[in-house]
Structures are given as C-alpha cells and as structure tokens.
Write a protein that holds these residues in place. Structure first.
Motif, PDB file in Angstrom:
ATOM      1  N   ASP A   3      -8.000   7.076  31.156  1.00 34.44           N
ATOM      2  CA  ASP A   3      -7.521   8.034  30.171  1.00 34.44           C
ATOM      3  C   ASP A   3      -6.292   8.732  30.730  1.00 34.44           C
ATOM      4  OD1 ASP A   3      -7.479   9.394  27.782  1.00 34.44           O
ATOM      5  OD2 ASP A   3      -8.985  10.878  28.366  1.00 34.44           O
ATOM      6  N   TRP A   5      -4.287  12.508  31.047  1.00 36.69           N
ATOM      7  CA  TRP A   5      -4.336  13.956  30.920  1.00 36.69           C
ATOM      8  C   TRP A   5      -2.895  14.457  30.894  1.00 36.69           C
ATOM      9  CZ3 TRP A   5      -6.590  18.074  29.344  1.00 36.69           C
ATOM     10  CH2 TRP A   5      -6.216  19.328  29.835  1.00 36.69           C
ATOM     11  N   ASP A  64      -9.321   4.957  25.221  1.00 36.76           N
ATOM     12  CA  ASP A  64      -9.401   5.498  23.874  1.00 36.76           C
ATOM     13  C   ASP A  64      -8.433   4.717  22.985  1.00 36.76           C
ATOM     14  OD1 ASP A  64      -6.843   6.446  24.408  1.00 36.76           O
ATOM     15  OD2 ASP A  64      -7.502   8.497  24.800  1.00 36.76           O
ATOM     16  N   TYR A  91     -12.549   9.214  17.310  1.00 36.05           N
ATOM     17  CA  TYR A  91     -13.225  10.513  17.226  1.00 36.05           C
ATOM     18  C   TYR A  91     -14.603  10.531  17.891  1.00 36.05           C
ATOM     19  CZ  TYR A  91      -9.682  10.675  13.586  1.00 36.05           C
ATOM     20  OH  TYR A  91      -8.493  10.576  12.902  1.00 36.05           O
ATOM     21  N   LYS A  92     -14.859   9.600  18.802  1.00 33.59           N
ATOM     22  CA  LYS A  92     -16.131   9.561  19.532  1.00 33.59           C
ATOM     23  C   LYS A  92     -15.842   9.752  21.017  1.00 33.59           C
ATOM     24  CE  LYS A  92     -18.721   8.541  15.925  1.00 33.59           C
ATOM     25  NZ  LYS A  92     -19.795   9.434  15.423  1.00 33.59           N
ATOM     26  N   LYS A  93     -15.768  11.011  21.472  1.00 36.26           N
ATOM     27  CA  LYS A  93     -15.432  11.317  22.857  1.00 36.26           C
ATOM     28  C   LYS A  93     -16.447  10.742  23.834  1.00 36.26           C
ATOM     29  CE  LYS A  93     -11.620  13.844  22.920  1.00 36.26           C
ATOM     30  NZ  LYS A  93     -10.433  13.512  23.740  1.00 36.26           N
ATOM     31  N   ASN A  94     -17.702  10.657  23.432  1.00 35.38           N
ATOM     32  CA  ASN A  94     -18.735  10.162  24.344  1.00 35.38           C
ATOM     33  C   ASN A  94     -18.555   8.694  24.692  1.00 35.38           C
ATOM     34  OD1 ASN A  94     -20.025  12.581  24.687  1.00 35.38           O
ATOM     35  ND2 ASN A  94     -21.566  12.224  23.109  1.00 35.38           N
ATOM     36  N   ASP A  95     -17.694   7.997  23.969  1.00 33.51           N
ATOM     37  CA  ASP A  95     -17.403   6.603  24.314  1.00 33.51           C
ATOM     38  C   ASP A  95     -16.619   6.507  25.621  1.00 33.51           C
ATOM     39  OD1 ASP A  95     -18.717   5.801  22.088  1.00 33.51           O
ATOM     40  OD2 ASP A  95     -16.973   5.032  21.010  1.00 33.51           O
ATOM     41  N   GLN A  96     -16.041   7.627  26.063  1.00 29.92           N
ATOM     42  CA  GLN A  96     -15.341   7.695  27.346  1.00 29.92           C
ATOM     43  C   GLN A  96     -15.885   8.859  28.176  1.00 29.92           C
ATOM     44  OE1 GLN A  96     -13.145   7.819  24.398  1.00 29.92           O
ATOM     45  NE2 GLN A  96     -13.197   5.608  24.328  1.00 29.92           N
ATOM     46  N   ALA A  97     -17.213   8.981  28.203  1.00 30.59           N
ATOM     47  CA  ALA A  97     -17.841  10.167  28.804  1.00 30.59           C
ATOM     48  C   ALA A  97     -17.527  10.320  30.287  1.00 30.59           C
ATOM     49  CB  ALA A  97     -19.360  10.112  28.599  1.00 30.59           C
ATOM     50  N   GLU A 100     -13.822  11.355  30.773  1.00 33.50           N
ATOM     51  CA  GLU A 100     -13.608  12.698  30.247  1.00 33.50           C
ATOM     52  C   GLU A 100     -14.124  13.742  31.236  1.00 33.50           C
ATOM     53  OE1 GLU A 100     -12.030  13.873  27.744  1.00 33.50           O
ATOM     54  OE2 GLU A 100     -11.538  12.044  26.659  1.00 33.50           O
ATOM     55  N   ASN A 103     -11.645  13.922  33.996  1.00 32.28           N
ATOM     56  CA  ASN A 103     -10.466  14.670  33.567  1.00 32.28           C
ATOM     57  C   ASN A 103     -10.635  16.151  33.878  1.00 32.28           C
ATOM     58  OD1 ASN A 103      -9.017  12.522  32.559  1.00 32.28           O
ATOM     59  ND2 ASN A 103      -9.570  12.868  30.424  1.00 32.28           N
TER      60      ASN A 103
END
Length: 230
Positions: A3, A5, A64, A91-97, A100, A103
């Motif tokens: 991801d 930042w 993402d 819109y599914k943040k938990n797919d990259q938990a 994240e 980060n």
C-alpha cells in the motif's frame, strides 16, 4: 500486501512524497520504501526495490484499487516475473488489513501526518527506512490472532506467542541456507539501542523539514551527519 501512505499533509494537491509499505502475511516481515511522488513508474520501481531486499521470493502481491497499482506497468511486470497479482474489493479496507495496520505502526506513528515534498526529506526518509526495516523485522515482536470466540456481547480473541518477523521467518524453514546464514550474521551485528537512537536522530532532522504555509525549509541546523543526506 502492499500500500501507499501519502505524506501530503492536509491537501493531496500538487506533488508530495509517499511511503510504499509491504507486509508478508505469513511472517509479518515488512519493507518500507520512500517513493518520489505517486507516478506509476516510480511506484513500480519501489516494488522492485522491495522485492530485491526481501529474504525470500516474492510470489504474490495484493493491493488496493488505486491507479498507482492497477495500471499498464505493474501488472504486465508481475506477469513477466511470474508474480501473482490480486487486489482488494472497493471500499473494503479489511481486504488489506495487515498492511493497513503496518501503515499506522510505521509511517503514521513515526513520521506523522505532515507534508513532505523536498529532496532533502526524500534523502532523510531513505536513511530512516534503512534503520526502521532492521529495527522492526529483527526486534519488534508481533502477536498474530489465531482464534475469536463470541461470549455474549463480547468477542474473546486468542493470540499466539509474540515473536519478531525474523523469528517467524526462521520458523518457516523455507530459507535457503546461504540466506539464513546471512540473516543470522546480520542479526548478530545489530544493536537495537543504537538503531533506536539513529531512528530518533533522523526523525528529529526530518521533522524540521515539515512543510507549512509561509515557512521556508532549511537544513542549516541539521547535524552534519544528517545534513549531508540532503
């Protein structure tokens, strides 16, 4: 999982630096790389450098839906290199938990939310992340969630024993012997207290380069060792 930042402060307009964060889901081994802007080629180069530093083969990346990842450069490169490419749902943040969480614990917690776009800041972030990756992977234990149980209105979580990414990587028994030996030799040479002092010193220098309206950045007061980075 990978991801970006953004070090854009309060506005994502014009140019700013980014941090590419990569986390191995199996071992929590992490890599961070400062990226000059957000262009597709720059991000792709960042992924390449992350791959070069990993102590194990890169077989799959999960991102993402940002255009810095889903583009005509990175996906064909993955195909040529035999790397599987997957992406999370919109819109599914938990797919990259995992990434994240990283980060928050690395660029957000260390550097903060300020804006950086100068070459001096870029050089300092390069130096900073060289120490951070060693400190995080070799000396920062991680607990992994292994089970969840709902008891009434509460959820009981069960974690495994805290281990560093380095310890988890050794436990997988997947490293080639030369790479294992190289990591063991590197670990024996590291001093976590000195790494922490170096990280703090670089951060102090970096924070002086925070960009605020009407304030001109300067490296005049930086320690000589760090001022040379700019």
């Amino acid at each position: 999982e990978i991801d970006l930042w953004a070090h854009c402060g309060e506005s994502p307009q014009v140019f700013y630096l980014n941090t590419l964060v990569a986390v191995d889901v199996a071992t929590s081994w992490s890599e961070v790389e400062v990226v000059w802007g957000k262009g597709q080629q720059r991000v792709g180069t960042g992924v390449h450098w992350v791959r070069q530093r990993l102590p194990f083969p890169l077989v799959e990346i999960h991102t993402d839906n940002g255009g810095e990842f889903i583009n005509d450069l990175l996906y064909p490169w993955c195909q040529r290199e035999g790397i599987r490419f997957t992406r999370g749902r919109a819109y599914k943040k938990n797919d990259q938990a995992y990434v994240e969480q990283k980060n928050w614990s690395v660029p957000r917690r260390l550097i903060g939310y300020d804006r950086y776009s100068s070459k001096a800041a870029y050089k300092l972030m390069q130096r900073l992340y060289g120490d951070v990756r060693l400190y995080v992977n070799f000396f920062q234990p991680v607990r992994r969630l292994i089970a969840k149980e709902r008891v009434g209105a509460k959820v009981k979580k069960v974690y495994d024993e805290a281990q560093t990414p380095y310890q988890r990587l050794l436990a997988t028994d997947t490293l080639l012997e030369p790479k294992r030996q190289a990591l063991e030799e590197l670990y024996a040479k590291l001093n976590p207290a000195q790494l922490r002092r170096d990280i703090d010193e670089t951060l102090e220098a970096l924070w002086r380069l925070t960009e605020r309206p009407g304030v001109k950045e300067s490296t005049d007061e930086l320690p000589p060792k760090l001022a040379a980075c700019g």
